[in-house]
Design a protein around this motif. Structure first.
Motif, short mmCIF file in Angstrom:
data_model
loop_
_atom_site.label_atom_id
_atom_site.label_comp_id
_atom_site.label_asym_id
_atom_site.label_seq_id
_atom_site.Cartn_x
_atom_site.Cartn_y
_atom_site.Cartn_z
N ILE A 62 0.86 -1.22 0.06
CA ILE A 62 -0.17 -0.01 -0.06
C ILE A 62 1.06 1.15 0.01
N TYR A 63 0.81 2.12 -0.98
CA TYR A 63 1.46 3.45 -1.20
C TYR A 63 0.61 4.74 -0.45
N TYR A 64 1.50 5.19 0.22
CA TYR A 64 0.97 6.62 0.69
C TYR A 64 1.70 7.58 0.53
N CYS A 65 1.15 8.98 0.30
CA CYS A 65 1.72 10.14 0.14
C CYS A 65 1.61 10.92 1.45
N THR A 66 2.55 11.69 1.56
CA THR A 66 2.63 12.40 2.89
C THR A 66 3.18 13.88 2.57
N ALA A 67 2.61 14.79 3.32
CA ALA A 67 3.28 15.99 3.26
C ALA A 67 4.16 16.11 4.51
N LEU A 68 5.60 16.58 4.35
CA LEU A 68 6.48 16.77 5.38
C LEU A 68 7.03 18.05 5.47
N ARG A 69 7.02 18.38 6.65
CA ARG A 69 7.33 20.06 6.75
C ARG A 69 8.60 20.19 6.19
N SER A 70 8.83 21.18 5.24
CA SER A 70 10.08 21.53 4.84
C SER A 70 11.22 21.92 5.51
N GLY A 71 12.41 21.61 5.29
CA GLY A 71 13.67 22.09 6.23
C GLY A 71 14.70 21.20 5.82
N PRO A 72 14.40 19.89 6.08
CA PRO A 72 15.67 19.09 5.88
C PRO A 72 16.02 18.86 4.38
N PRO A 73 17.34 18.56 4.04
CA PRO A 73 17.67 18.43 2.77
C PRO A 73 16.93 17.13 2.02
N VAL A 74 16.69 17.16 0.94
CA VAL A 74 15.85 16.24 0.30
C VAL A 74 16.44 14.67 0.25
N ASP A 75 17.72 14.61 0.55
CA ASP A 75 18.06 13.26 0.82
C ASP A 75 18.13 12.86 1.97
N ARG A 76 17.90 13.75 2.99
CA ARG A 76 17.31 13.18 4.35
C ARG A 76 15.94 13.42 4.67
N LEU A 77 15.31 13.76 3.87
CA LEU A 77 13.90 14.12 4.20
C LEU A 77 12.95 12.82 4.82
N LEU A 78 13.39 11.66 3.98
CA LEU A 78 12.44 10.61 4.31
C LEU A 78 12.96 10.03 5.87
N GLN A 79 13.97 10.29 6.38
CA GLN A 79 14.37 10.15 7.74
C GLN A 79 14.06 11.05 8.77
N MET A 80 14.19 12.40 8.41
CA MET A 80 13.89 13.39 9.26
C MET A 80 12.77 14.40 9.16
N GLY A 81 11.93 13.92 8.26
CA GLY A 81 10.69 14.82 7.97
C GLY A 81 9.53 14.62 8.94
N VAL A 82 8.98 15.57 9.42
CA VAL A 82 7.91 15.61 10.18
C VAL A 82 6.50 15.54 9.48
N ASP A 83 5.99 14.69 9.59
CA ASP A 83 4.54 14.51 8.88
C ASP A 83 3.55 15.01 9.39
N ASP A 84 2.77 15.76 8.52
CA ASP A 84 1.42 16.48 9.17
C ASP A 84 0.47 15.71 8.45
N TYR A 85 0.46 15.54 7.17
CA TYR A 85 -0.55 15.05 6.30
C TYR A 85 -0.56 13.90 5.65
N TRP A 86 -1.42 12.84 5.53
CA TRP A 86 -1.42 11.57 4.96
C TRP A 86 -2.24 11.40 3.86
N GLY A 87 -2.12 10.84 2.68
CA GLY A 87 -3.20 10.19 1.73
C GLY A 87 -3.88 9.10 2.33
N GLN A 88 -5.00 8.82 1.67
CA GLN A 88 -5.67 7.60 2.16
C GLN A 88 -5.16 6.26 1.96
N GLY A 89 -3.83 5.93 1.10
CA GLY A 89 -3.54 4.92 0.57
C GLY A 89 -4.05 4.34 -0.58
#
Length: 127
Positions: free
Chosen positions: A93-120
């Protein structure tokens, strides 16, 4: 209230392609970047790809690099995940998520703070 609405997915044979879409209900690109995560049965959720909405830089984990592409259409508030050369192990199941901007893109998956998620959306790769 921000909503992320996903579309796409389905059943495809190995080697095939699918495209997922993630549309935001309002423009959030000045504050958020977008990532795709997936969760296979019995496995932990894992980050797959992400995109900086400001710089358009992208990042993919090694298992999908060269096969997946992430892109954005700012005017349509939409991010796409183009998945090519799909393998059975991409089934999840694939989900999209909105992560707060800030971390460099190559660290975003580990460091990003998720506020919103798609339904999957289910992606099944099988012959």
């Amino acid at each position: 209230q921000v909503q992320l609405v996903q579309s796409g997915g389905g059943l495809v044979q190995p080697g095939g392609s699918l495209r997922l879409s993630c549309a935001a209900s309002v423009s959030i690109w000045d504050r958020y970047d977008i990532a795709w995560f997936r969760q296979a049965p019995g496995k932990e959720r894992e980050g797959v790809s992400c995109i900086s909405m400001i710089t358009n830089r992208t990042y993919h984990v090694a298992s999908v690099r060269g096969r997946f592409d992430i892109s954005r259409d700012v005017a349509k508030n939409t991010v796409f995940l183009q998945m090519n050369s799909l393998k059975p192990e991409d089934t999840a199941i694939y989900y999209c998520t909105a992560l707060r901007s800030g971390p460099p893109v190559d660290r975003l998956l580990q460091m990003g703070v998720d506020d919103y998620w798609g339904q999957g959306t289910q992606v099944t790769v099988s012959s």
